[in-house]
Design a protein around this motif. Structure first.
Motif, PDB file in Angstrom:
ATOM      1  N   ALA A  25       0.883  -1.184  -0.192  1.00  0.00           N
ATOM      2  CA  ALA A  25       0.142  -0.316  -0.236  1.00  0.00           C
ATOM      3  C   ALA A  25       0.549   1.099  -0.369  1.00  0.00           C
ATOM      4  N   ARG A  26       1.962   1.252   0.756  1.00  0.00           N
ATOM      5  CA  ARG A  26       3.049   2.779   0.716  1.00  0.00           C
ATOM      6  C   ARG A  26       3.757   2.535  -0.745  1.00  0.00           C
ATOM      7  N   GLU A  27       4.045   1.677  -0.597  1.00  0.00           N
ATOM      8  CA  GLU A  27       5.119   1.935  -1.898  1.00  0.00           C
ATOM      9  C   GLU A  27       4.272   2.147  -3.555  1.00  0.00           C
ATOM     10  N   ALA A  28       3.114   1.477  -3.295  1.00  0.00           N
ATOM     11  CA  ALA A  28       2.450   1.921  -4.242  1.00  0.00           C
ATOM     12  C   ALA A  28       1.685   2.875  -4.369  1.00  0.00           C
ATOM     13  N   GLU A  29       2.013   3.867  -3.017  1.00  0.00           N
ATOM     14  CA  GLU A  29       1.068   5.275  -3.652  1.00  0.00           C
ATOM     15  C   GLU A  29       2.451   6.156  -3.655  1.00  0.00           C
ATOM     16  N   ALA A  30       3.387   5.161  -3.278  1.00  0.00           N
ATOM     17  CA  ALA A  30       4.872   6.255  -2.931  1.00  0.00           C
ATOM     18  C   ALA A  30       5.013   6.028  -5.021  1.00  0.00           C
TER      19      ALA A  30
END
Length: 305
Positions: A25-30
């Protein structure tokens, strides 16, 4: 028009893991992906009454382990701030509409208005039986659920009368963060399902398929929209892609698959039809979160999306 590209959120099989969820979730957004999506499976029967609607009709091994979609989206909302959060799809008939509306409203508010509501009928009569919902009459029930959601999210007070449920005049608050409600996208491929999308949905939840089949179905949706006095250009098309990468190291991945270049070619051809968004569910072919993200990046680069 640029095609948006999202990812399936870790939820099932080897990815039914809280650390995988947070990482992806965090990496996809970043990394600039536009959306994260969850599905809705309840069980895997040993002797299914119905064929799985994909591949050779066998339910994927990874689907034996499946986390709750509402909880997964709430967790993703807590660790992200911009990326959209979608369901593809919730089996709407399993849930009393008042409870379904409350769960979706809560996620929309927790995410500050980032929810995309994707709903479908489901395909498994075994799951309907486990949920205590009759398989017969499911299409009519689905329309009634959609009507109820619209009413609950629109009205205050709310009053509902249906042979399946009733709501005495009541306050059902809060309303969703998005006004008048979150976007509602519907799944389905039968003529009746496609007509329903054109008649009342904000979008169609499609799956990867031959381009001529996709465009023909989309044409049916557009015709339905026009017949019902709607602008067909306002109906979005969102395509789920479940690729198996050739030589996948995942222990439970099915055999075969295609190369990254072959998959990317199909993604590009699909994008050229004018679809609005695609998302990659790589949980059956990636071995861990880092590999999933690397595959997603490779497919994005190779397809030019």
């Amino acid at each position: 028009m640029a095609v948006r590209l999202g990812l399936g959120l870790p939820q099932y099989g080897r990815f039914a893991d809280p650390d995988a969820l947070v990482t992806v979730a965090r990496e996809a957004e970043a990394r600039g992906f536009t959306s994260l999506w969850v599905g809705d499976r309840l069980l895997t029967p040993l002797e299914p009454r119905d064929r799985y609607p994909g591949g050779d009709g066998t339910i994927p091994h990874a689907h034996r382990t499946f986390l709750d979609p509402f909880t997964i989206l709430a967790a993703a909302a807590a660790v992200t701030s911009r990326i959209r959060l979608g369901t593809s799809t919730l089996n709407a008939n399993w849930y009393p509409p008042a409870l379904l509306a409350r769960s979706l409203t809560t996620i929309d508010r927790l995410s500050s208005g980032r929810l995309e509501v994707g709903l479908g009928l489901g395909w498994s009569s075994d799951e309907y039986a486990a949920a205590g919902i009759p398989w017969e009459g499911r299409a009519a029930r689905f329309d009634a659920v959609l009507d109820a959601l619209e009413t609950i999210w629109r009205d205050d007070p709310v009053s509902l009368t249906d042979r399946r449920w009733s709501v005495a005049p009541s306050h059902i608050l809060p309303k969703p963060a998005q006004s008048p409600r979150p976007p509602i996208h519907l799944a389905g491929f039968s003529p009746a399902a496609l007509a329903r999308v054109g008649r009342r949905a904000d979008g169609w939840l499609a799956v990867a398929m031959p381009v001529p089949v996709l465009t023909a179905m989309w044409g049916t949706i557009r015709e339905s929209a026009e017949r019902n006095g709607r602008d067909p250009d306002e109906v979005r098309v969102i395509v789920r892609v479940n690729p198996i990468v050739a030589g996948s190291p995942a222990a439970d991945a099915p055999p075969g698959g295609r190369t990254v270049e072959e998959i990317a070619e199909h993604l590009g051809a699909t994008a050229e039809t004018g679809v609005h968004e695609m998302f990659l569910d790589l949980q059956q072919t990636a071995r861990d979160p880092a590999h999933l993200l690397d595959l997603a990046e490779a497919l994005r680069k190779a397809s030019g999306l």
